[in-house]
Scaffold this active site. Structure first.
Site, PDB file in Angstrom:
ATOM      1  N   GLY A   1     -54.383 -12.959 -16.033  1.00 57.61           N
ATOM      2  CA  GLY A   1     -54.553 -14.171 -15.233  1.00 57.61           C
ATOM      3  C   GLY A   1     -55.089 -13.883 -13.848  1.00 57.61           C
ATOM      4  N   ALA A   2     -56.057 -12.962 -13.753  1.00 52.26           N
ATOM      5  CA  ALA A   2     -56.517 -12.474 -12.454  1.00 52.26           C
ATOM      6  C   ALA A   2     -57.846 -13.071 -12.014  1.00 52.26           C
ATOM      7  CB  ALA A   2     -56.622 -10.946 -12.485  1.00 52.26           C
TER       8      ALA A   2
ATOM      9  N   VAL B   1     -54.332 -14.404 -23.433  1.00 52.07           N
ATOM     10  CA  VAL B   1     -53.282 -13.406 -23.649  1.00 52.07           C
ATOM     11  C   VAL B   1     -52.449 -13.727 -24.880  1.00 52.07           C
ATOM     12  CG1 VAL B   1     -53.131 -12.758 -21.219  1.00 52.07           C
ATOM     13  CG2 VAL B   1     -51.670 -14.614 -22.092  1.00 52.07           C
TER      14      VAL B   1
ATOM     15  N   SER C   1     -40.055 -16.624 -12.138  1.00 55.70           N
ATOM     16  CA  SER C   1     -40.058 -17.752 -11.208  1.00 55.70           C
ATOM     17  C   SER C   1     -38.623 -18.103 -10.853  1.00 55.70           C
ATOM     18  CB  SER C   1     -40.738 -18.958 -11.867  1.00 55.70           C
ATOM     19  OG  SER C   1     -40.482 -20.161 -11.153  1.00 55.70           O
TER      20      SER C   1
ATOM     21  N   TYR D   1     -40.427 -24.059 -19.504  1.00 50.69           N
ATOM     22  CA  TYR D   1     -40.901 -23.046 -18.555  1.00 50.69           C
ATOM     23  C   TYR D   1     -39.738 -22.207 -18.021  1.00 50.69           C
ATOM     24  CZ  TYR D   1     -43.154 -21.230 -14.274  1.00 50.69           C
ATOM     25  OH  TYR D   1     -43.644 -20.432 -13.272  1.00 50.69           O
TER      26      TYR D   1
ATOM     27  N   ALA E   1     -36.796 -21.645 -19.412  1.00 50.38           N
ATOM     28  CA  ALA E   1     -36.281 -20.776 -20.468  1.00 50.38           C
ATOM     29  C   ALA E   1     -37.200 -19.572 -20.673  1.00 50.38           C
ATOM     30  CB  ALA E   1     -36.137 -21.558 -21.768  1.00 50.38           C
ATOM     31  N   ALA E   2     -38.508 -19.810 -20.635  1.00 51.49           N
ATOM     32  CA  ALA E   2     -39.461 -18.712 -20.812  1.00 51.49           C
ATOM     33  C   ALA E   2     -39.374 -17.714 -19.666  1.00 51.49           C
ATOM     34  CB  ALA E   2     -40.876 -19.262 -20.928  1.00 51.49           C
ATOM     35  N   LYS E   3     -39.295 -18.221 -18.448  1.00 53.49           N
ATOM     36  CA  LYS E   3     -39.228 -17.321 -17.300  1.00 53.49           C
ATOM     37  C   LYS E   3     -37.893 -16.585 -17.232  1.00 53.49           C
ATOM     38  CE  LYS E   3     -43.279 -17.567 -15.375  1.00 53.49           C
ATOM     39  NZ  LYS E   3     -44.167 -16.374 -15.502  1.00 53.49           N
TER      40      LYS E   3
END
Length: 275
Positions: free
Chosen positions: A13-14, A64, A152, A165, A167-169
């Protein structure tokens, strides 16, 4: 002095935002960088900027979450620069909704990009990290390698409307802590940076940026309503949202030689702000 000379870094993500700033910072400190972004043009633009400044970089564009991407990403690093020393799992976005309105697609998308993709990249990198560590040990020249996963304060503190989001983080934190224990034997530190309120296309005020963007076929709203942006900014003890460059500084701290004995930690970069 180039603190990361002779190091090879891969950054997801750059092409813009925090990831772009991370890639530029690592390159400024001497690392050769493999730049990834979903958008080929953005990925190549970051590469061009690094090369124009006298650094070394190549592009590895693509999603990704795509099958086979992680192996290709790792292969580009080794084939282009001969090693893999720094991994920054940064790519991601939000797709918010209160839970009663959240679809399985929204839930799965967040798990795929924030947890499954870093897992796959790290799994693909393991044989390289292991073989390099063995070669270093045999040669009597130990090298400390680095993994920085982006989480996050939504993952550490939770946030209404972001069950998927958050839960994923939170999963990123678990992945980080587990791998820190697995990869210590390879002299590789594994840490996470948890971002607070940082100016990106997702969080910028819609008075500055409005519209939508598409990720893996999902249309996502960009920016925050101006009043919401002002409200969040007022809650930050430092009195403002952070910049992508400041966010990149936190990632760099965990990539620098000064953090060689720091592993299994979550560094919060949020100006003192927590939900």
């Amino acid at each position: 002095m180039s603190r990361l000379a002779a190091r090879t870094a891969i950054v997801t993500g750059a092409g813009q935002g925090i990831g772009r700033s991370v890639a530029l910072k690592l390159a400024e400190e001497g690392a050769s960088v493999v730049v990834n972004d979903l958008d080929v043009g953005l990925s190549e633009s970051t590469v061009d900027e690094i090369v124009a400044a006298g650094g070394q970089a190549v592009s590895c564009a693509g999603s990704v979450t795509e099958d086979g991407f992680s192996e290709r990403f790792v292969d580009v690093a080794v084939s282009s620069f001969g090693s893999l020393d720094i991994i920054v799992n940064n790519a991601g976005y939000t797709w918010d909704s209160v839970i009663q309105n959240m679809t399985d697609e929204q839930w799965d998308a967040m798990q795929d990009v924030h947890v499954k993709a870093p897992f796959r990249i790290l799994r693909a990198a393991q044989p390289i990290i292991r073989s390099q560590a063995r070669a270093d040990a045999d040669a009597g020249r130990p090298v400390t390698r680095k993994v920085v996963n982006v989480t996050s304060i939504s993952g550490t503190d939770g946030q209404a409307g972001q069950a998927n989001y958050s839960a994923a983080k939170a999963g990123v934190v678990g992945l980080t802590l587990s791998l820190a224990k697995e990869w210590g034997r390879y002299n590789t530190t594994v840490n996470a940076v948890g971002f607070g309120f940082i100016r990106t296309r997702i969080t910028e005020s819609r008075a500055v940026q409005d519209g939508t963007f598409v990720v893996d076929g999902h249309e996502v709203k960009a920016g925050l309503p101006p009043d919401r942006f002002a409200e969040l900014e007022s809650l930050v003890p430092l009195g403002r949202a952070g910049t992508p460059e400041e966010a990149a500084g936190a990632v760099y701290l965990l990539c620098s030689p000064e953090s060689d004995y720091v592993s299994g930690e979550v560094l919060i970069c949020g100006g003192g702000y927590h939900f």
